[in-house]
Design a protein around this motif. Structure first.
Motif, mmCIF file in Angstrom:
data_model
loop_
_atom_site.group_PDB
_atom_site.id
_atom_site.type_symbol
_atom_site.label_atom_id
_atom_site.label_comp_id
_atom_site.label_asym_id
_atom_site.label_seq_id
_atom_site.Cartn_x
_atom_site.Cartn_y
_atom_site.Cartn_z
ATOM 1 N N MET A 175 -5.366 6.750 -6.477
ATOM 2 C CA MET A 175 -3.991 7.163 -6.173
ATOM 3 C C MET A 175 -3.126 5.957 -5.847
ATOM 4 S SD MET A 175 -4.685 10.747 -4.143
ATOM 5 C CE MET A 175 -2.950 11.170 -3.924
ATOM 6 N N GLU A 176 -3.704 5.028 -5.103
ATOM 7 C CA GLU A 176 -2.945 3.801 -4.784
ATOM 8 C C GLU A 176 -2.640 3.007 -6.036
ATOM 9 O OE1 GLU A 176 -4.651 1.277 -1.884
ATOM 10 O OE2 GLU A 176 -3.933 2.510 -0.234
ATOM 11 N N LYS A 177 -3.680 2.824 -6.846
ATOM 12 C CA LYS A 177 -3.538 2.010 -8.058
ATOM 13 C C LYS A 177 -2.487 2.593 -8.998
ATOM 14 C CE LYS A 177 -6.328 0.559 -11.976
ATOM 15 N NZ LYS A 177 -7.543 0.942 -12.669
ATOM 16 N N HIS A 178 -2.446 3.939 -9.069
ATOM 17 C CA HIS A 178 -1.514 4.591 -10.005
ATOM 18 C C HIS A 178 -0.249 5.108 -9.313
ATOM 19 C CE1 HIS A 178 -4.297 4.442 -13.449
ATOM 20 N NE2 HIS A 178 -5.223 4.503 -12.511
ATOM 21 N N ALA A 179 -0.057 4.687 -8.045
ATOM 22 C CA ALA A 179 1.118 5.089 -7.264
ATOM 23 C C ALA A 179 1.331 6.604 -7.284
ATOM 24 C CB ALA A 179 2.367 4.353 -7.759
ATOM 25 N N VAL A 180 0.239 7.330 -7.088
ATOM 26 C CA VAL A 180 0.335 8.796 -6.987
ATOM 27 C C VAL A 180 0.499 9.120 -5.501
ATOM 28 C CG1 VAL A 180 -0.872 10.985 -7.374
ATOM 29 C CG2 VAL A 180 -1.206 9.075 -8.967
ATOM 30 N N THR A 181 1.595 9.780 -5.128
ATOM 31 C CA THR A 181 1.823 10.012 -3.698
ATOM 32 C C THR A 181 1.243 11.358 -3.243
ATOM 33 O OG1 THR A 181 4.011 10.839 -4.286
ATOM 34 C CG2 THR A 181 3.878 8.566 -3.483
ATOM 35 N N PHE A 216 -0.059 8.087 0.595
ATOM 36 C CA PHE A 216 -0.326 9.204 -0.309
ATOM 37 C C PHE A 216 -0.956 10.372 0.456
ATOM 38 C CE2 PHE A 216 -4.022 6.349 -0.556
ATOM 39 C CZ PHE A 216 -5.067 7.218 -0.293
ATOM 40 N N MET A 251 0.841 -1.197 0.000
ATOM 41 C CA MET A 251 0.000 0.000 0.000
ATOM 42 C C MET A 251 0.880 1.252 0.000
ATOM 43 S SD MET A 251 -3.201 0.572 2.533
ATOM 44 C CE MET A 251 -3.293 2.189 3.269
ATOM 45 N N THR A 252 0.645 2.149 -0.982
ATOM 46 C CA THR A 252 1.464 3.370 -1.060
ATOM 47 C C THR A 252 0.896 4.415 -0.100
ATOM 48 O OG1 THR A 252 0.863 3.044 -3.389
ATOM 49 C CG2 THR A 252 2.625 4.624 -2.930
#
Ligand SMILES: Cc1cc2nc3c(=O)[nH]c(=O)nc-3n(C[C@H](O)[C@H](O)[C@H](O)COP(=O)(O)O)c2cc1C
Length: 306
Positions: free
Chosen positions: A290-296, A4, A1-2
């Motif tokens: 955001m998680e799916k596209h690794a947007v922090t 963000f 999990m990123t």
């Protein structure tokens, strides 16, 4: 999990996330307090508040349309004094959770806008949203919003009276939204929001009567979303001040379209009428994206369409 961040900043005011209600579609928040956790919202935007009480238009004032609704409420409200006494204490409580409070101001004249703004100068309010775009008020308000020179002047007057940052709310009922966005920026607006409703009409063919007593009303909901995205994109590219996008947002995807088109924040209106939890769901869906596209950082997405 990123990990963000959904935090955004508009005119020096920090919002925990970019999602708020659209004015006039969420009462002043209190009616919804039992249905959703208001502290999860980026901001609460109040119904339009005027200097003196406004009765609004005769009924019927709302009608359903394919993928949307028409309303001609006419900015019914009890006036600024009662608003301060009855509504603001509750909003102050919500504000202590970090949810921002934006008061939407309406008026028949520049003087009326200024008087309301002055009464809010020492109040626990984070920003002011000036509605120069209501299509349902006959005297004045729409004219301010449709003429760039008048919009610049009313913006200047509001700015010089205001202690809080000022958002000018633009009407879509114009040919060139860019000129209006620039006029608001030239007048000193700290941000702009758009779109208000699109003027429409519905007729009952059996009765051969208008469905709204006011004859015309403002169209909102998913039916206007593509128009709103186009206008947000055009306005955002015409100015350097932040844009709050709205118009038919019912999902995280719709909100992200607004953000990619250039909006720093998004307001949700008509969606709340059929799904009171819409804003909370949309905040969750933005997070999933955001998680799916690794947007922090959500700010990376603002205006990122190409
Ligand atoms: C019933 C109703 C009341 C509204 N009242 C206001 C208002 O008081 N002030 C204002 O600036 N906009 C008002 N609006 C416009 C909304 O804030 C918003 O700009 C518009 O509905 C588009 O968003 P939506 O499609 O998500 O509803 C109202 C809209 C509706 C449907």
């Amino acid at each position: 999990m990123t990990a963000f961040s959904t935090e955004i900043k508009i005119a020096g005011v920090t919002f925990k996330n970019p999602v708020m209600n659209a004015s006039g579609t969420f009462g002043n928040g209190r009616e919804y307090a039992e249905l959703l956790d208001l502290s999860k919202l980026g901001a609460i935007v109040t119904k339009g508040v005027s200097l003196t009480p406004w009765e609004g238009n005769p009924t019927p004032r709302v009608a359903e349309t394919p993928s949307g609704m028409l309303n001609a409420i006419g900015l019914q409200n009890p006036g600024i004094d009662k608003f301060i006494d009855r509504e603001l204490p509750f909003l102050e409580e919500v504000r202590s959770s970090g949810t921002r409070v934006i008061v939407n101001v309406c008026g028949h004249s520049v003087d009326e806008y200024v008087s309301v703004i002055e009464r809010l100068s020492d109040k626990p309010v984070d920003m002011l949203e000036i509605n120069v775009s209501c299509p349902n008020v006959k005297e004045g308000a729409i004219a301010f919003g449709q003429d760039p020179d008048m919009l610049r002047d009313v913006t200047k007057a509001c700015k010089s009276a205001a202690k809080q940052p000022v958002i000018m709310k633009l009407t879509p009922n114009v040919t060139d939204i860019k000129a209006l966005a620039k006029a608001a920026e030239d007048g000193g607006a700290d941000a702009i929001s758009l779109i208000n409703t699109i003027t429409g009409m519905k007729i009952d063919v059996e009765k051969k009567r208008f469905l709204l007593a006011n004859r015309t009303g403002g169209l909102s909901g998913p039916a206007i979303h593509p128009v709103a995205v186009r206008m947000v994109y055009e306005a955002a590219h015409a100015v350097d001040i932040p844009v709050i996008g709205m118009g038919g947002v019912i999902s995280g995807n719709d909100a992200l379209e607004m953000i990619l088109a250039g909006a720093s924040a998004v307001a949700v209106g008509t969606a709340t009428f059929h799904d009171p939890d819409a804003m909370i769901r949309i905040i969750g869906e933005i997070g999933e994206y955001m998680e799916k596209h690794a947007v922090t950082d959500i700010n990376e997405l603002v205006g990122a369409v190409s």
